[in-house]
Design an enzyme around this catalytic site. Sequence first.
Site, PDB file in Angstrom:
ATOM      1  N   ASP A  13       0.768  -1.250   0.000  1.00 50.42           N
ATOM      2  CA  ASP A  13       0.000   0.000   0.000  1.00 50.42           C
ATOM      3  C   ASP A  13       0.801   1.303   0.000  1.00 50.42           C
ATOM      4  O   ASP A  13       0.462   2.229   0.734  1.00 50.42           O
ATOM      5  CB  ASP A  13      -0.970   0.011   1.190  1.00 50.42           C
ATOM      6  CG  ASP A  13      -1.872  -1.206   1.246  1.00 50.42           C
ATOM      7  OD1 ASP A  13      -1.967  -1.933   0.238  1.00 50.42           O
ATOM      8  OD2 ASP A  13      -2.476  -1.438   2.306  1.00 50.42           O
ATOM      9  N   LYS A  75      -7.050  -4.438  -2.849  1.00 48.74           N
ATOM     10  CA  LYS A  75      -7.644  -5.121  -1.711  1.00 48.74           C
ATOM     11  C   LYS A  75      -8.494  -4.160  -0.885  1.00 48.74           C
ATOM     12  O   LYS A  75      -8.314  -2.949  -0.954  1.00 48.74           O
ATOM     13  CB  LYS A  75      -6.569  -5.782  -0.830  1.00 48.74           C
ATOM     14  CG  LYS A  75      -5.625  -4.792  -0.156  1.00 48.74           C
ATOM     15  CD  LYS A  75      -4.549  -5.525   0.636  1.00 48.74           C
ATOM     16  CE  LYS A  75      -3.622  -4.581   1.359  1.00 48.74           C
ATOM     17  NZ  LYS A  75      -4.233  -3.803   2.423  1.00 48.74           N
ATOM     18  N   CYS A 108      -1.937  -2.168   8.088  1.00 47.44           N
ATOM     19  CA  CYS A 108      -1.869  -3.207   7.064  1.00 47.44           C
ATOM     20  C   CYS A 108      -0.611  -4.068   7.167  1.00 47.44           C
ATOM     21  O   CYS A 108      -0.678  -5.291   7.011  1.00 47.44           O
ATOM     22  CB  CYS A 108      -1.996  -2.601   5.672  1.00 47.44           C
ATOM     23  SG  CYS A 108      -3.614  -1.822   5.401  1.00 47.44           S
TER      24      CYS A 108
END
Length: 179
Positions: A13, A75, A108
Amino acid sequence: MSDPGSTLFLLIDVQDRLYKAMHEKEKLASSLGILIRGLQLMGIPMIATEQYPKGIGPTIPEISGLLESVPVLSKMSFSCWGDPGCREAISSSDRTRILIAGIEAHVCVYQTAIDLARSGYEVDIVADAVSSRTPFNRDTGLARMRDRGIGMTSVEIVLFELMRTAESEEFRGISKILK
């Protein structure tokens, strides 16, 4: 010690809107660039993810430019392992050691590392290639992972560990990247 034949790199990310808010973001981008280029020289397979790219944006250009042949998976789950497409990509790699870098360390990255370790993977966080919006959250995320048995490494440690010797074909290229 790292074994190139069992290692997969997971970049989590590093997206435009998140990246702009990161603590020491320029240092993060530099570390990620060195790490990615070094791992590519050694042929380490990679997977990149983007959390809700419609809202958070794409991977930052200075990193996406290095990922031309790398699958970038979208995602919604904070944990990559919680997303069926990411889980399948990781599982089908047949790699047992996962190197993780990206953002955010306490969300994350943390959730992914914990889930992967619980699923039997050997997990190492490239600590100088992760960040959060605040140093407190970054450090807390790293500490919680370490407390749960997740390994910590650095860009240089992992690159030299994977090379093992100055006689390796990659040594000269890695040395240039690190300068």
